[in-house]
Scaffold this active site. Structure first.
Site, mmCIF file in Angstrom:
data_model
loop_
_atom_site.group_PDB
_atom_site.id
_atom_site.type_symbol
_atom_site.label_atom_id
_atom_site.label_comp_id
_atom_site.label_asym_id
_atom_site.label_seq_id
_atom_site.Cartn_x
_atom_site.Cartn_y
_atom_site.Cartn_z
ATOM 1 N N SER A 148 96.114 -8.914 -21.359
ATOM 2 C CA SER A 148 96.404 -8.943 -20.085
ATOM 3 C C SER A 148 96.105 -10.302 -19.323
ATOM 4 O O SER A 148 96.669 -10.161 -17.930
ATOM 5 C CB SER A 148 95.853 -7.738 -19.185
ATOM 6 O OG SER A 148 96.648 -6.612 -19.615
ATOM 7 N N LYS A 151 99.158 -12.042 -17.576
ATOM 8 C CA LYS A 151 99.584 -11.563 -16.315
ATOM 9 C C LYS A 151 99.530 -12.854 -15.218
ATOM 10 O O LYS A 151 100.093 -12.899 -14.323
ATOM 11 C CB LYS A 151 98.936 -10.346 -15.498
ATOM 12 C CG LYS A 151 99.332 -8.960 -16.392
ATOM 13 C CD LYS A 151 98.560 -7.898 -15.716
ATOM 14 C CE LYS A 151 99.139 -6.653 -16.401
ATOM 15 N NZ LYS A 151 98.452 -6.303 -17.771
ATOM 16 N N SER A 326 95.370 -4.880 -12.951
ATOM 17 C CA SER A 326 95.628 -5.027 -14.361
ATOM 18 C C SER A 326 97.158 -4.127 -14.493
ATOM 19 O O SER A 326 97.007 -3.321 -15.522
ATOM 20 C CB SER A 326 94.938 -5.135 -15.374
ATOM 21 O OG SER A 326 95.406 -5.785 -16.522
#
Length: 492
Positions: A148, A151, A326
């Site tokens: 993640s 991102k 997240s």
């Protein structure tokens, strides 16, 4: 609580407690005033004295001199005292704070990165934000699975492609028949079934949308069918590299242009739905007072009249929410909007291309970046740690203009987001000194963000461990130890 306290307090002497009665020699009862009464009497007395003093002061001003009121010209000439600039609530970092010495930093970090929990291999980089100097580099140029932390790429691409003040619109238009309405998804998964939203502060609500629709429909109209138009997004609902267990799950859902509550089955809870569009249609039907209405997917009629529309929080806020929590679906939706703004298909492939192109246009070296989605959930994604530190550094030093929401969106260790329960207990380093974007997949653990050293120097860091085999907690603790060492560093 005051009465309870008074009833159980101990006597300080032989006399009665305030509020208790005593028997006089003539048989009458005398009640000692209670503390509350005494306080009220005292307060009234003080107020009376203040009021008299104020009236006297006014009298002195108004009836001074020969007893006539003061000249209005004199009042006009009166000046207020000068008020200086307010002191900052948060002091800026000292420009004279020393940067860590690279050799000292290497001595402290290298053993930590060799912790047993991370023996699958760790790529890491630490950069001094003020100078741009790389202070520590351990295979930071090698592509790794970012989880993640990818991102961060989507966040910067979104903020440099879209206007940070932009909002995402969800509409309802008239259907093919008088008893039909069409919910047209605008790629805003934060649309809320509660007011306010339990997951996305500032989100638009289904209730607001339904109120507009009811006002726009002819009186007496009963809605019997809600059509959901998901056509803004195209292609597969899940990305290449996602596992079959990923959507739906507690952290992801099929990516559709229409969803409510981040595709959660129940607002405020984690499990996601496998049919976000249909759920959104059902939520609208319920808000319209037609919970038994048929809900189906389909296109809106050409030229249909708009019955209502709502808009999301600004893009800058959506970026913060996607990073801090997240949020995979929100990140994927933002990546699709990057694709649309760049004239690309709103698919996983188009979103990945759009994000990469936006970063390259912003001056980021993406030669070793290979994306398959916008959230980092794909195990096929490849990013180098030095790209992660470039993005964080650029957001911090202003070289990536308009991307400050990347920093405000980072979770704060020991305080909020995905780091709320992580970090050390040293008051000198937590909370606030360590901020980061987490990343977790099976065998992948990552952390990238900013840290303020004990000397007051701002650093950008990226730590990515691939090939780990533990249960997660040991790996996270090992990465947190590195970040905490940076925060406690007086390594000059």
């Amino acid at each position: 609580m005051a009465h309870r306290y008074q009833a159980h307090r101990r006597r300080s002497g032989p006399g009665p407690l305030p509020g208790e009665g005593t028997i006089a020699p003539n048989g009458s009862t005398t009640v000692t005033p209670s503390y509350g009464r005494l306080r009220r009497r005292l307060l009234l007395t003080v107020l009376a004295v203040v009021l008299v003093a104020a009236l006297v002061a006014v009298g002195v001003v108004v009836w001074s001199g020969d007893g006539a009121a003061d000249d209005p010209a004199d009042r006009a000439a009166a000046t207020l005292p000068a008020v200086g600039e307010p002191d900052p609530v948060l002091a800026a970092l000292s420009t004279g704070a020393p940067a860590p010495d690279p050799d000292v930093l290497a001595t402290r970090l290298t053993p930590l990165l060799a912790a047993p929990a991370l023996l699958g291999g760790v790529s890491a980089e630490v950069v001094d934000v003020a100078s741009g100097q790389t202070l520590f580099d351990q295979e930071a140029g090698d592509p790794v699975t970012p989880a993640s932390t990818a991102k961060l790429l989507t966040a910067v691409a979104t903020l440099t492609t879209l206007d940070p003040a932009d909002t995402l619109e969800t509409r309802v238009v008239a259907g093919a028949t008088p008893d039909e309405v069409v919910l047209v998804g605008g790629g805003d998964p934060t649309l809320s079934t509660t007011a306010p939203s339990l997951a996305y502060p500032g989100a638009a609500t289904v209730a607001d949308l339904a109120t507009q629709v009811q006002a726009a429909l002819p009186p007496g109209t009963t809605v019997s069918r809600v059509v959901v138009d998901n056509s803004l997004f195209e292609g597969p609902l899940t990305a290449e590299g996602w596992g079959p267990e990923d959507a739906p799950s507690s952290y992801a859902a099929p990516v559709t242009a229409t969803a409510v509550d981040g595709a959660r089955v129940t607002s405020g809870e984690n499990p996601r739905s496998g049919q976000p569009g249909t759920d959104a249609g059902a939520a609208l039907a319920a808000a319209l007072g037609a919970p038994r209405a048929t809900v189906q997917l389909g296109p809106a009629p050409d030229g249909a009249a708009t019955l209502g529309s709502v808009r999301s929080a600004p893009v800058t806020r959506l970026v913060e929410q996607a990073l801090s929590q997240s949020d995979n679906l929100l990140a994927e939706s933002l990546a699709r909007h990057v694709a649309l703004a760049r004239g690309l298909p709103a698919t996983f492939e188009g979103a990945a291309q759009g994000v990469t192109d936006a970063l390259e246009e912003a001056g980021v070296d993406v030669s070793d970046v290979d994306l398959y989605d916008g959230s980092g959930l794909s195990r096929l994604d490849l990013v180098t740690p030095d790209v992660l530190t470039d993005l964080v550094t650029g957001a911090a030093d202003g070289s990536l203009a308009g991307t400050s929401a990347v920093l405000s969106g980072l979770a704060v260790a020991g305080y909020d987001g995905t780091l709320f329960d992580r970090g050390d207990d040293d008051p000198a380093t937590a909370p606030g000194a360590i901020r980061g974007k987490t990343g977790t997949l099976l065998g992948v653990h990552a952390l990238a963000g900013t840290v303020v050293t004990a000397d007051g120097r701002l650093l950008a860091y990226a730590l990515v461990a691939n090939g780990t085999s533990g249960g997660g907690d040991p790996e996270e603790a090992a990465l947190d130890a590195v970040a905490s060492t940076l925060a406690a560093c007086g390594c000059s």
